[in-house]
Scaffold this motif. Structure first.
Motif, PDB file in Angstrom:
ATOM      1  N   ALA A  28       8.537  -3.955  -1.406  1.00 46.45           N
ATOM      2  CA  ALA A  28       7.633  -4.175  -2.537  1.00 46.45           C
ATOM      3  C   ALA A  28       6.256  -3.579  -2.260  1.00 46.45           C
ATOM      4  O   ALA A  28       5.632  -2.973  -3.148  1.00 46.45           O
ATOM      5  N   GLY A  29       5.781  -3.734  -1.027  1.00 45.19           N
ATOM      6  CA  GLY A  29       4.492  -3.144  -0.669  1.00 45.19           C
ATOM      7  C   GLY A  29       4.503  -1.633  -0.742  1.00 45.19           C
ATOM      8  O   GLY A  29       3.540  -1.003  -1.199  1.00 45.19           O
ATOM      9  N   LEU A  30       5.611  -1.025  -0.305  1.00 44.62           N
ATOM     10  CA  LEU A  30       5.725   0.427  -0.392  1.00 44.62           C
ATOM     11  C   LEU A  30       5.784   0.899  -1.838  1.00 44.62           C
ATOM     12  O   LEU A  30       5.231   1.947  -2.187  1.00 44.62           O
ATOM     13  N   ASN A  31       6.476   0.139  -2.697  1.00 50.30           N
ATOM     14  CA  ASN A  31       6.526   0.508  -4.109  1.00 50.30           C
ATOM     15  C   ASN A  31       5.143   0.422  -4.744  1.00 50.30           C
ATOM     16  O   ASN A  31       4.746   1.283  -5.536  1.00 50.30           O
ATOM     17  N   LEU A  32       4.420  -0.643  -4.413  1.00 47.66           N
ATOM     18  CA  LEU A  32       3.084  -0.844  -4.966  1.00 47.66           C
ATOM     19  C   LEU A  32       2.138   0.274  -4.545  1.00 47.66           C
ATOM     20  O   LEU A  32       1.500   0.923  -5.390  1.00 47.66           O
ATOM     21  N   THR A  33       2.052   0.531  -3.244  1.00 49.36           N
ATOM     22  CA  THR A  33       1.140   1.562  -2.764  1.00 49.36           C
ATOM     23  C   THR A  33       1.665   2.968  -3.078  1.00 49.36           C
ATOM     24  O   THR A  33       0.886   3.893  -3.315  1.00 49.36           O
ATOM     25  N   ALA A  61       2.223   4.684   5.878  1.00 44.66           N
ATOM     26  CA  ALA A  61       0.774   4.591   6.083  1.00 44.66           C
ATOM     27  C   ALA A  61       0.225   5.890   6.667  1.00 44.66           C
ATOM     28  O   ALA A  61      -0.839   6.383   6.248  1.00 44.66           O
ATOM     29  N   VAL A  62       0.933   6.464   7.629  1.00 49.08           N
ATOM     30  CA  VAL A  62       0.526   7.749   8.211  1.00 49.08           C
ATOM     31  C   VAL A  62       0.548   8.848   7.153  1.00 49.08           C
ATOM     32  O   VAL A  62      -0.352   9.704   7.097  1.00 49.08           O
ATOM     33  N   ALA A  63       1.578   8.825   6.293  1.00 49.85           N
ATOM     34  CA  ALA A  63       1.682   9.839   5.240  1.00 49.85           C
ATOM     35  C   ALA A  63       0.505   9.744   4.264  1.00 49.85           C
ATOM     36  O   ALA A  63      -0.050  10.760   3.832  1.00 49.85           O
ATOM     37  N   PHE A  64       0.110   8.520   3.896  1.00 42.94           N
ATOM     38  CA  PHE A  64      -1.027   8.337   3.005  1.00 42.94           C
ATOM     39  C   PHE A  64      -2.287   8.949   3.632  1.00 42.94           C
ATOM     40  O   PHE A  64      -3.059   9.649   2.971  1.00 42.94           O
ATOM     41  N   ALA A  65      -2.511   8.643   4.913  1.00 43.13           N
ATOM     42  CA  ALA A  65      -3.696   9.164   5.602  1.00 43.13           C
ATOM     43  C   ALA A  65      -3.638  10.679   5.706  1.00 43.13           C
ATOM     44  O   ALA A  65      -4.661  11.360   5.566  1.00 43.13           O
ATOM     45  N   ALA A  66      -2.438  11.223   5.945  1.00 43.61           N
ATOM     46  CA  ALA A  66      -2.291  12.676   6.043  1.00 43.61           C
ATOM     47  C   ALA A  66      -2.595  13.357   4.711  1.00 43.61           C
ATOM     48  O   ALA A  66      -3.192  14.435   4.678  1.00 43.61           O
ATOM     49  N   LEU A  80      -6.956   7.458  -1.110  1.00 44.76           N
ATOM     50  CA  LEU A  80      -5.783   7.611  -0.245  1.00 44.76           C
ATOM     51  C   LEU A  80      -6.022   6.939   1.115  1.00 44.76           C
ATOM     52  O   LEU A  80      -5.127   6.287   1.666  1.00 44.76           O
ATOM     53  N   THR A  81      -7.224   7.110   1.636  1.00 42.81           N
ATOM     54  CA  THR A  81      -7.566   6.462   2.904  1.00 42.81           C
ATOM     55  C   THR A  81      -7.543   4.940   2.753  1.00 42.81           C
ATOM     56  O   THR A  81      -7.057   4.217   3.639  1.00 42.81           O
ATOM     57  N   LEU A  82      -8.066   4.457   1.633  1.00 41.17           N
ATOM     58  CA  LEU A  82      -8.084   3.024   1.383  1.00 41.17           C
ATOM     59  C   LEU A  82      -6.661   2.468   1.275  1.00 41.17           C
ATOM     60  O   LEU A  82      -6.358   1.385   1.801  1.00 41.17           O
ATOM     61  N   LEU A  83      -5.770   3.194   0.604  1.00 44.24           N
ATOM     62  CA  LEU A  83      -4.382   2.764   0.491  1.00 44.24           C
ATOM     63  C   LEU A  83      -3.696   2.732   1.857  1.00 44.24           C
ATOM     64  O   LEU A  83      -2.944   1.801   2.165  1.00 44.24           O
ATOM     65  N   ALA A  84      -3.957   3.761   2.668  1.00 46.31           N
ATOM     66  CA  ALA A  84      -3.383   3.784   4.016  1.00 46.31           C
ATOM     67  C   ALA A  84      -3.884   2.602   4.830  1.00 46.31           C
ATOM     68  O   ALA A  84      -3.106   1.945   5.551  1.00 46.31           O
ATOM     69  N   ALA A  85      -5.184   2.303   4.714  1.00 46.18           N
ATOM     70  CA  ALA A  85      -5.757   1.183   5.460  1.00 46.18           C
ATOM     71  C   ALA A  85      -5.193  -0.151   4.980  1.00 46.18           C
ATOM     72  O   ALA A  85      -4.918  -1.051   5.791  1.00 46.18           O
ATOM     73  N   ALA A  86      -5.015  -0.301   3.667  1.00 44.79           N
ATOM     74  CA  ALA A  86      -4.473  -1.552   3.124  1.00 44.79           C
ATOM     75  C   ALA A  86      -3.048  -1.778   3.600  1.00 44.79           C
ATOM     76  O   ALA A  86      -2.669  -2.895   3.990  1.00 44.79           O
ATOM     77  N   LEU A  87      -2.238  -0.717   3.583  1.00 43.71           N
ATOM     78  CA  LEU A  87      -0.855  -0.853   4.045  1.00 43.71           C
ATOM     79  C   LEU A  87      -0.815  -1.160   5.539  1.00 43.71           C
ATOM     80  O   LEU A  87      -0.037  -2.010   5.991  1.00 43.71           O
ATOM     81  N   ALA A  88      -1.668  -0.485   6.303  1.00 41.73           N
ATOM     82  CA  ALA A  88      -1.715  -0.737   7.746  1.00 41.73           C
ATOM     83  C   ALA A  88      -2.147  -2.171   8.036  1.00 41.73           C
ATOM     84  O   ALA A  88      -1.603  -2.828   8.934  1.00 41.73           O
ATOM     85  N   ALA A  89      -3.116  -2.680   7.279  1.00 41.77           N
ATOM     86  CA  ALA A  89      -3.586  -4.054   7.482  1.00 41.77           C
ATOM     87  C   ALA A  89      -2.478  -5.061   7.198  1.00 41.77           C
ATOM     88  O   ALA A  89      -2.383  -6.099   7.866  1.00 41.77           O
ATOM     89  N   ALA A  90      -1.634  -4.764   6.204  1.00 39.91           N
ATOM     90  CA  ALA A  90      -0.519  -5.665   5.893  1.00 39.91           C
ATOM     91  C   ALA A  90       0.570  -5.600   6.956  1.00 39.91           C
ATOM     92  O   ALA A  90       1.237  -6.600   7.249  1.00 39.91           O
ATOM     93  N   LEU A  91       0.755  -4.425   7.558  1.00 36.40           N
ATOM     94  CA  LEU A  91       1.806  -4.248   8.554  1.00 36.40           C
ATOM     95  C   LEU A  91       1.405  -4.752   9.937  1.00 36.40           C
ATOM     96  O   LEU A  91       2.271  -5.122  10.738  1.00 36.40           O
ATOM     97  N   LEU A  92       0.119  -4.759  10.230  1.00 29.39           N
ATOM     98  CA  LEU A  92      -0.340  -5.084  11.583  1.00 29.39           C
ATOM     99  C   LEU A  92       0.114  -6.468  12.057  1.00 29.39           C
ATOM    100  O   LEU A  92       0.673  -6.586  13.162  1.00 29.39           O
ATOM    101  N   PRO A  93      -0.099  -7.542  11.281  1.00 23.05           N
ATOM    102  CA  PRO A  93       0.362  -8.851  11.775  1.00 23.05           C
ATOM    103  C   PRO A  93       1.879  -8.926  11.934  1.00 23.05           C
ATOM    104  O   PRO A  93       2.381  -9.603  12.839  1.00 23.05           O
ATOM    105  N   LEU A  94       2.631  -8.225  11.077  1.00 25.98           N
ATOM    106  CA  LEU A  94       4.088  -8.204  11.214  1.00 25.98           C
ATOM    107  C   LEU A  94       4.501  -7.463  12.484  1.00 25.98           C
ATOM    108  O   LEU A  94       5.493  -7.815  13.135  1.00 25.98           O
ATOM    109  N   THR A  95       3.735  -6.436  12.819  1.00 24.04           N
ATOM    110  CA  THR A  95       4.040  -5.648  14.009  1.00 24.04           C
ATOM    111  C   THR A  95       3.718  -6.420  15.289  1.00 24.04           C
ATOM    112  O   THR A  95       4.481  -6.383  16.266  1.00 24.04           O
TER     113      THR A  95
END
Length: 424
Positions: A250-255, A316-321, A397-412
């Motif tokens: 769902a997060g990937l679909n949203l972003t 997240a890497v793709a968004f930043a790229a 795009l940078t903001l989207l990458a950061a938001a996705l990374a922030a959501a993934l960090l605690p799961l990681t």
């Protein structure tokens, strides 16, 4: 997703060797019908807005087609899953394909008589959305009901080729056919709908718990209790592995829906033509096609949780790229890279549903998941539009990458997902 059933041990006879998937006539026939239906949807998604734009000159009216179609899918999505769990899924699929065929035929006849109106086209959008909501879960269950459990991932990988192949071929094919005549792409949707209907009629499959039971029996009672439409989604969210897969998807679909608008603006700022922008955006479909071939390998190499996290971080890497890209070629490559793991994530969720969700709840589980994922599309697009009014495309795009990374960090960092296994 095929119906996975527990093997019994009440006989000592050796299990028969399953027929290779390429020779499984039922699966290949249903798959061809599903591929036709998907191609027809992708054709319609491009041809109808272009036709409405030519008829009215209004981008708002052209955009209304997608809004109505999407709205109907979301509106009827949960009920479609409930119906799939209560009634014969094969009959539901035949009914949905028949309605869709008749609607496509009505548009062709209206165009031939020069009678097509905007309300007629928008009605067709609503029908397409509704038939997706009702026929979608049954079609997905049908494809997976005709293969043995040991061929599940192979079948699902082939199904991913259908999805991404149609997404890649549909838009340019619609534009080409529209250039041959205003009715030509809609004749093509009649053909694809007819092929889908033919496959649904030709193949018999395990039609689910309501197939041979009256509507007022045990199967008929499923879905009548309060909140039953959400039961499948609640079941998924209650299980840690399935909950992780659903939430990450769902997060990937949203972003992901947000990034497309940002990429369009970015490419325009780089001076890329509209045709060039369209080619760049096919990077998603190209990545998906290549990713479908990687599904068996990624599922062998990674546990479910690690696979989910890998797909999320790749996006997240793709968004930043994309934000740092200096031209359309690099943006295309970034989009393709970000989508390489998406088919593996979808197959993962499919496998988990058939391994761990009861048969009588699978239609609702699928419909609930599809509705949740689709709901992220307008939210992401709207959020991207608001952000792009205030920030540059690279900043968004940078903001989207950061938001996705922030959501993934605690799961990681946590052990919940990383410790999951395919056999738990």
């Amino acid at each position: 997703m095929n119906g996975v059933r527990e093997m019994t041990t009440t006989t000592t006879e050796p299990a028969a060797t399953p027929v290779p998937l390429r020779r499984n006539r039922r699966f290949q026939t249903l798959w061809a019908g599903s591929a036709s239906a998907m191609l027809g949807t992708c054709l319609a998604d491009t041809a109808y807005p272009l036709l409405l734009l030519a008829m009215t000159g209004s981008p708002t009216v052209a955009g209304a087609f997608g809004a109505v179609q999407f709205g109907a899918s979301v509106l009827f999505g949960l009920h479609g899953g409930t119906v799939a769990d209560r009634y014969d899924r094969r009959r539901i699929l035949i009914a949905a394909d028949t309605v869709r065929l008749l609607t496509a035929l009505s548009v062709v006849l209206a165009l031939a008589a020069d009678w097509l109106t905007v309300p007629h086209a928008l009605f067709a959008a609503a029908v397409i959305g509704a038939t997706m909501a009702y026929g979608g879960p049954s079609r997905m269950l049908a494809l997976r009901a005709v293969v043995p459990p040991e061929q599940l991932r192979q079948a699902l990988s082939q199904d991913e080729l259908r999805v991404n192949g149609a997404a890649l071929a549909g838009p340019p094919l619609a534009g080409f056919l529209l250039g041959l005549g205003s009715a030509v792409p809609f004749l093509a949707t009649v053909l694809t709908s007819g092929l889908a209907l033919g496959a649904s009629v030709a193949v018999r499959f395990d039609s689910g718990p309501g197939a041979d039971k009256p509507a007022d029996g045990p199967a008929g009672e499923q879905g009548k209790e309060k909140g039953a439409a959400l039961a499948g989604l609640r079941y998924l969210l209650a299980h840690r592995t399935m909950r992780g897969a659903v939430l990450i998807a769902a997060g990937l679909n949203l972003t992901g829906s947000a990034i497309l608008l940002a990429v369009m603006v970015l490419l325009r700022e780089h001076g890329t033509s509209e045709a060039g922008t369209g080619l760049v955006l096919t990077g998603e479909a190209v990545g998906g096609l290549l990713g479908a071939l990687l599904v068996p390998h990624l599922h062998r190499l990674l546990s479910p949780g690690r696979l989910m996290l890998a797909v999320g971080w790749a996006a997240a890497v793709a968004f930043a790229a994309c934000a740092a890209a200096s031209g359309p070629v690099l943006v295309f490559a970034a989009l393709a890279f970000g989508c390489l793991g998406v088919p593996s994530l979808r197959v993962l969720l499919d496998v988990l549903v058939f391994q761990r969700v009861p048969e009588e709840m699978r239609g609702r589980a699928m419909a609930g998941t599809m509705t949740l994922l689709m709901a992220g599309v307008p939210l992401g697009t709207m959020a991207a539009g608001l952000l792009l009014d205030r920030l540059s495309a690279p900043a968004v795009l940078t903001l989207l990458a950061a938001a996705l990374a922030a959501a993934l960090l605690p799961l990681t960092l946590g052990r919940t997902l990383r410790s999951t296994s395919w056999t738990e």
